[in-house]
Design a protein around this motif. Sequence first.
Motif, short mmCIF file in Angstrom:
data_model
loop_
_atom_site.label_atom_id
_atom_site.label_comp_id
_atom_site.label_asym_id
_atom_site.label_seq_id
_atom_site.Cartn_x
_atom_site.Cartn_y
_atom_site.Cartn_z
N THR A 206 -16.49 -19.46 6.50
CA THR A 206 -16.74 -18.12 5.99
C THR A 206 -16.05 -17.08 6.86
OG1 THR A 206 -18.42 -16.44 5.45
CG2 THR A 206 -18.91 -17.90 7.30
N PRO A 207 -15.43 -16.07 6.26
CA PRO A 207 -15.04 -14.90 7.04
C PRO A 207 -16.29 -14.11 7.37
CG PRO A 207 -14.62 -14.50 4.73
CD PRO A 207 -15.11 -15.92 4.84
N GLY A 208 -16.13 -13.08 8.19
CA GLY A 208 -17.23 -12.15 8.42
C GLY A 208 -17.20 -11.07 7.35
N TRP A 209 -17.40 -9.83 7.74
CA TRP A 209 -17.32 -8.72 6.80
C TRP A 209 -15.84 -8.47 6.56
CZ3 TRP A 209 -21.03 -3.97 7.05
CH2 TRP A 209 -20.85 -3.18 5.89
N LEU A 210 -15.35 -8.92 5.44
CA LEU A 210 -13.93 -9.00 5.18
C LEU A 210 -13.37 -7.68 4.64
CD1 LEU A 210 -11.65 -11.24 5.16
CD2 LEU A 210 -12.06 -11.36 2.70
N ARG A 211 -12.33 -7.19 5.30
CA ARG A 211 -11.64 -6.00 4.80
C ARG A 211 -10.58 -6.44 3.80
NH1 ARG A 211 -11.55 -4.37 10.25
NH2 ARG A 211 -9.27 -4.27 10.38
N SER A 212 -11.05 -6.95 2.69
CA SER A 212 -10.14 -7.34 1.61
C SER A 212 -9.60 -6.10 0.94
CB SER A 212 -10.89 -8.18 0.57
OG SER A 212 -11.90 -7.39 -0.05
N GLU A 213 -8.62 -6.28 0.07
CA GLU A 213 -8.04 -5.16 -0.66
C GLU A 213 -9.12 -4.42 -1.46
OE1 GLU A 213 -4.92 -8.49 -0.47
OE2 GLU A 213 -7.08 -8.32 -0.82
N ALA A 214 -9.97 -5.20 -2.15
CA ALA A 214 -11.01 -4.58 -2.97
C ALA A 214 -12.05 -3.87 -2.10
CB ALA A 214 -11.67 -5.63 -3.85
N MET A 215 -12.41 -4.48 -0.97
CA MET A 215 -13.39 -3.85 -0.09
C MET A 215 -12.88 -2.50 0.40
SD MET A 215 -16.38 -4.05 1.34
CE MET A 215 -16.84 -5.77 1.11
N LEU A 216 -11.60 -2.46 0.75
CA LEU A 216 -11.01 -1.22 1.27
C LEU A 216 -10.90 -0.14 0.21
CD1 LEU A 216 -8.19 -2.77 3.47
CD2 LEU A 216 -10.15 -1.46 4.32
N ASP A 217 -10.22 -0.46 -0.90
CA ASP A 217 -9.90 0.63 -1.84
C ASP A 217 -10.94 0.85 -2.92
OD1 ASP A 217 -9.22 -1.14 -4.05
OD2 ASP A 217 -7.29 -1.47 -3.13
N THR A 218 -11.74 -0.16 -3.23
CA THR A 218 -12.75 0.01 -4.28
C THR A 218 -14.08 0.47 -3.73
OG1 THR A 218 -11.68 -1.67 -5.66
CG2 THR A 218 -13.98 -1.14 -6.16
N TYR A 219 -14.53 -0.18 -2.66
CA TYR A 219 -15.86 0.11 -2.15
C TYR A 219 -15.88 1.25 -1.12
CZ TYR A 219 -17.15 -4.17 -4.55
OH TYR A 219 -17.35 -5.12 -5.51
N PHE A 220 -14.88 1.28 -0.24
CA PHE A 220 -14.88 2.28 0.82
C PHE A 220 -13.84 3.39 0.63
CE2 PHE A 220 -17.31 -1.05 2.86
CZ PHE A 220 -18.27 -0.34 3.57
N LYS A 221 -12.95 3.22 -0.32
CA LYS A 221 -11.92 4.23 -0.61
C LYS A 221 -11.09 4.57 0.63
CE LYS A 221 -13.92 4.63 -4.67
NZ LYS A 221 -13.34 3.97 -5.87
N VAL A 222 -10.70 3.54 1.36
CA VAL A 222 -9.88 3.71 2.55
C VAL A 222 -8.72 2.71 2.49
CG1 VAL A 222 -11.76 4.55 4.00
CG2 VAL A 222 -11.32 2.08 3.88
N THR A 223 -7.85 2.77 3.48
CA THR A 223 -6.77 1.80 3.60
C THR A 223 -6.95 1.05 4.91
OG1 THR A 223 -5.28 3.27 4.80
CG2 THR A 223 -5.23 3.40 2.39
N GLU A 224 -6.14 0.04 5.13
CA GLU A 224 -6.23 -0.69 6.39
C GLU A 224 -5.89 0.22 7.57
OE1 GLU A 224 -7.00 -3.38 9.22
OE2 GLU A 224 -7.56 -3.51 7.10
N LYS A 225 -5.00 1.17 7.36
CA LYS A 225 -4.61 2.07 8.46
C LYS A 225 -5.76 2.99 8.89
CE LYS A 225 0.38 2.24 7.65
NZ LYS A 225 1.55 3.11 7.36
N ASN A 226 -6.58 3.42 7.94
CA ASN A 226 -7.67 4.34 8.31
C ASN A 226 -9.03 3.72 8.01
OD1 ASN A 226 -7.74 4.54 5.50
ND2 ASN A 226 -8.31 6.71 5.52
N TRP A 227 -9.14 2.40 8.13
CA TRP A 227 -10.35 1.71 7.71
C TRP A 227 -11.60 2.19 8.43
CZ3 TRP A 227 -13.60 -1.15 10.84
CH2 TRP A 227 -13.11 -1.55 12.08
N ARG A 228 -11.45 2.68 9.65
CA ARG A 228 -12.63 3.12 10.40
C ARG A 228 -13.31 4.33 9.75
NH1 ARG A 228 -13.92 0.68 14.99
NH2 ARG A 228 -12.39 -0.75 15.92
N ALA A 229 -12.60 5.02 8.85
CA ALA A 229 -13.23 6.10 8.11
C ALA A 229 -14.37 5.58 7.23
CB ALA A 229 -12.20 6.83 7.25
N GLY A 230 -14.31 4.29 6.90
CA GLY A 230 -15.39 3.69 6.11
C GLY A 230 -16.71 3.64 6.85
N CYS A 231 -16.66 3.74 8.18
CA CYS A 231 -17.89 3.71 8.97
C CYS A 231 -18.74 4.95 8.73
CB CYS A 231 -17.56 3.58 10.46
SG CYS A 231 -16.70 2.05 10.88
N GLU A 232 -18.13 5.99 8.16
CA GLU A 232 -18.91 7.17 7.82
C GLU A 232 -19.88 6.87 6.69
OE1 GLU A 232 -16.15 10.28 6.95
OE2 GLU A 232 -15.12 10.10 8.89
#
Length: 311
Positions: A209-235
Amino acid sequence: MTEAKDTPRPLAGKVALVAGATRGAGRAMAVELGRAGATVYATGRTTRGHVSEVGRATETIEGTAELVTAAGGAGIAVPTDHLDREAVRALTGRIDREQGRLDILVNDLWGGDVHVGWGKKMWEHDLEKGLRVLRLGVESHIVTSSFALPLLIRRPGGLVVEVTDGTEEYNRRYREPFYYDLAKSAPIRMAKGLAEELPEYGCTAVCVTPGWLRSEAMLDTYFKVTEKNWRAGCEQNPHFAISETPVYVGRAVAALAADPDVARFNGQALSSGGLAKEYGFTDVDGSAPDAWRYLTEVEQAGRPADTTGYR
């Protein structure tokens, strides 16, 4: 990016089938196996001419195969619906004809998120969608193994990797809703069952199993961020700080496949974070997140988000 000529190729001459390699963890596993020198058959339902029910047109198996080759392996894209038994029979027949062997089988088949009725009780959940979740997350794995394992067991040293979401310990909790819980518990049991049947052929089965995976869907669908600014999802969710890229679990699977003593893990449910400790690899940022320990000891315990000591 051009690979250095002296890059280690511990899987040179090995043949892998990554079933469900269109995006996310499956794509990363295929690429990292290729980086280690393997020939990788990348399968899935989304191609440049057809989009699966997941509905993500930009992530294709052709794209995955190209990334495998660019990483130093040989990527071969084969459009395959793994619920279509004749299609899977044709796939494994092609691998046999072209390679005469199969050394690594990765069952990363999923695509069921679009059918999960999050927040619904079992009896409230749409039955047909629930059964579709089980077909995509369980039946597809069984169909693939049924046709692929006769080829894999021809040679000792074969490895089967079942992929799920959650460690065995974490999945003792109810992973609601009902159908999701079944779909993510089943691969752990499938690995345990195959671990009883494969050793007489010199082969090994594990679940990863991966951990909390920053997949494409997780980034752009659920958190509305990209890999470059993924930490913005922590908000939105501060615990997202423990998340990891798909490359991390890709490196985990490549390390397992290259380990001559991988049989010591036979039947075990393993995580990217745990395997990072075993093999010494890191995520792309140089950290080594241990997500499931964090989620248990911090998030589930109601403690404030703090990844200190967990990555």
